[in-house]
Design an enzyme around this catalytic site. Structure first.
Site, PDB file in Angstrom:
ATOM      1  CB  THR A  34      -0.615   5.949  -1.321  1.00  0.00           C
ATOM      2  OG1 THR A  34      -1.224   5.669  -0.059  1.00  0.00           O
ATOM      3  CG2 THR A  34       0.800   5.563  -1.355  1.00  0.00           C
TER       4      THR A  34
ATOM      5  CG  LEU B  31       0.781   3.192  -5.293  1.00  0.00           C
ATOM      6  CD1 LEU B  31       1.469   4.482  -5.733  1.00  0.00           C
ATOM      7  CD2 LEU B  31       1.533   2.422  -4.567  1.00  0.00           C
ATOM      8  CG  ASP B  32      -4.295   2.356  -0.043  1.00  0.00           C
ATOM      9  OD1 ASP B  32      -4.433   1.492  -0.633  1.00  0.00           O
ATOM     10  OD2 ASP B  32      -4.076   2.523   0.996  1.00  0.00           O
ATOM     11  CE  LYS B  33      -9.995   9.922  -4.630  1.00  0.00           C
ATOM     12  NZ  LYS B  33     -11.382  10.100  -4.299  1.00  0.00           N
TER      13      LYS B  33
END
Length: 332
Positions: free
Chosen positions: A153, A149-151
């Site tokens: 998100t 997951l993106d930082k």
């Protein structure tokens, strides 16, 4: 030599490189020291000298020298774990235990907080990957990341508890057999109540660093289903997003393309959007809400992650109800 151990390769640990097995067993072992131990014959496989790339099999025995994961005696640095200070990794691991939302013998899932990186990188000293030893929770193996997951998100992040489970889950993600549902608050109102965004994406250089952009020539196929769940007049819309492919920043760029960037997305959104004047948080409003994992001859495992605090506050401000039946993922 006292302190020497002989460890037998257990079921499920075979058919992998020796160096990978060693790093899983001894996550504090630095690459340089590992190579030296192999080169000098202090690590042996079934009594014979071995190399990092040698494949291991169940039942083989690995000779482990004493103090394999201790720093050199003349080192003044604090012990590191995956690029993190060991003490910091321990504190983060203990915090992540409170984020666990599902666990069985094969896997566990955490509700990842926003702002926390999954893996390390340039300028990233704190990350989940460096704290996974604290999430063994009685298992013999260190948990393995299955996806990312993106930082910024939040939401469901799945970890495999065994190597065999990691292989199965990785295959399910690659084959798109898993189903991922995201919730997002976006600026404005989409032109349709639902549909498919089909736009190829490529990572291209930009003034603010590499950006993912729609590119018909260089881009890879990227598809996202979307559905409007609710809206606050025409200012903010609550979207359900389902990525059918797994491109970097896919949901963020597809929302931007639709003309409805995600609230708080400083890279692909509006930094000075009028929605912030209503007291809405400037943090990213993208949350991995639910994950469905198929199983043979059994119903799928369905994992749901509660909204993070800043999104809950936004939902209250805008009158959105996360428990509304309309918010339940279709056919999940």
């Amino acid at each position: 030599m006292s302190g020497v151990r002989n460890i037998v390769i257990e079921q499920g640990e075979g058919d992998q490189r020796l160096d990978r097995w060693l790093r899983n067993r001894f996550p504090e072992l630095k690459q340089g020291k590992l190579q030296k131990l192999l080169r000098t014959g202090q690590i042996r496989l079934d009594g014979a000298r071995c190399k990092a790339a040698d494949r291991i099999e169940e039942g083989q025995t690995v000779r482990i020298p004493p103090n394999i994961d201790e720093p050199p005696a003349d080192s003044t640095e604090r012990p590191q774990l995956g690029g993190m200070d060991v003490e910091a990794a321990g504190r983060l691991g203990d915090m992540l235990k409170d984020c666990i939302i599902y666990i069985d013998d094969d896997m566990l899932a955490i509700n990842k907080p926003p702002g926390l990186a999954v893996q390390g990188g340039s300028g990233t000293d704190t990350h989940i990957d460096g704290a996974l030893d604290r999430l063994k929770l009685g298992a013999k193996e260190r948990p393995r990341l299955v996806h990312r997951l993106d930082k910024d998100t939040s939401g469901v992040l799945l970890l495999a508890r065994t190597r065999a489970a990691a292989a199965r889950l990785a295959k399910a993600f690659q084959a798109r057999d898993t189903r991922k549902i995201y919730w997002a608050a976006v600026v404005g109102r989409p032109p349709h109540e639902g549909g498919m965004i089909d736009a190829p994406l490529a990572k291209l250089p930009g003034q603010r660093g590499d950006l993912v952009k729609v590119d018909e020539n260089m881009g890879k196929s990227a598809k996202t289903r979307f559905r409007v769940i609710d809206n606050a007049s025409k200012a903010v819309t609550w979207l359900e997003l389902e990525p059918l492919t797994g491109r970097t920043h896919q949901l963020r760029v597809h929302c931007q393309l639709m003309g409805n960037p995600i609230v708080g997305d400083g890279k692909y959104g509006e930094r000075d959007s009028a929605v912030f004047e209503a007291g809405i948080s400037r943090k990213m409003h993208l949350h991995a809400r639910a994950l469905s994992i198929p199983r043979k001859n059994k119903p799928p495992i369905e994992i749901t992650a509660p909204l993070p605090e800043h999104m809950l506050e936004t939902w209250k401000t805008l009158g959105f109800d996360p428990d509304d039946e309309q918010a339940q993922p279709l056919e999940l």
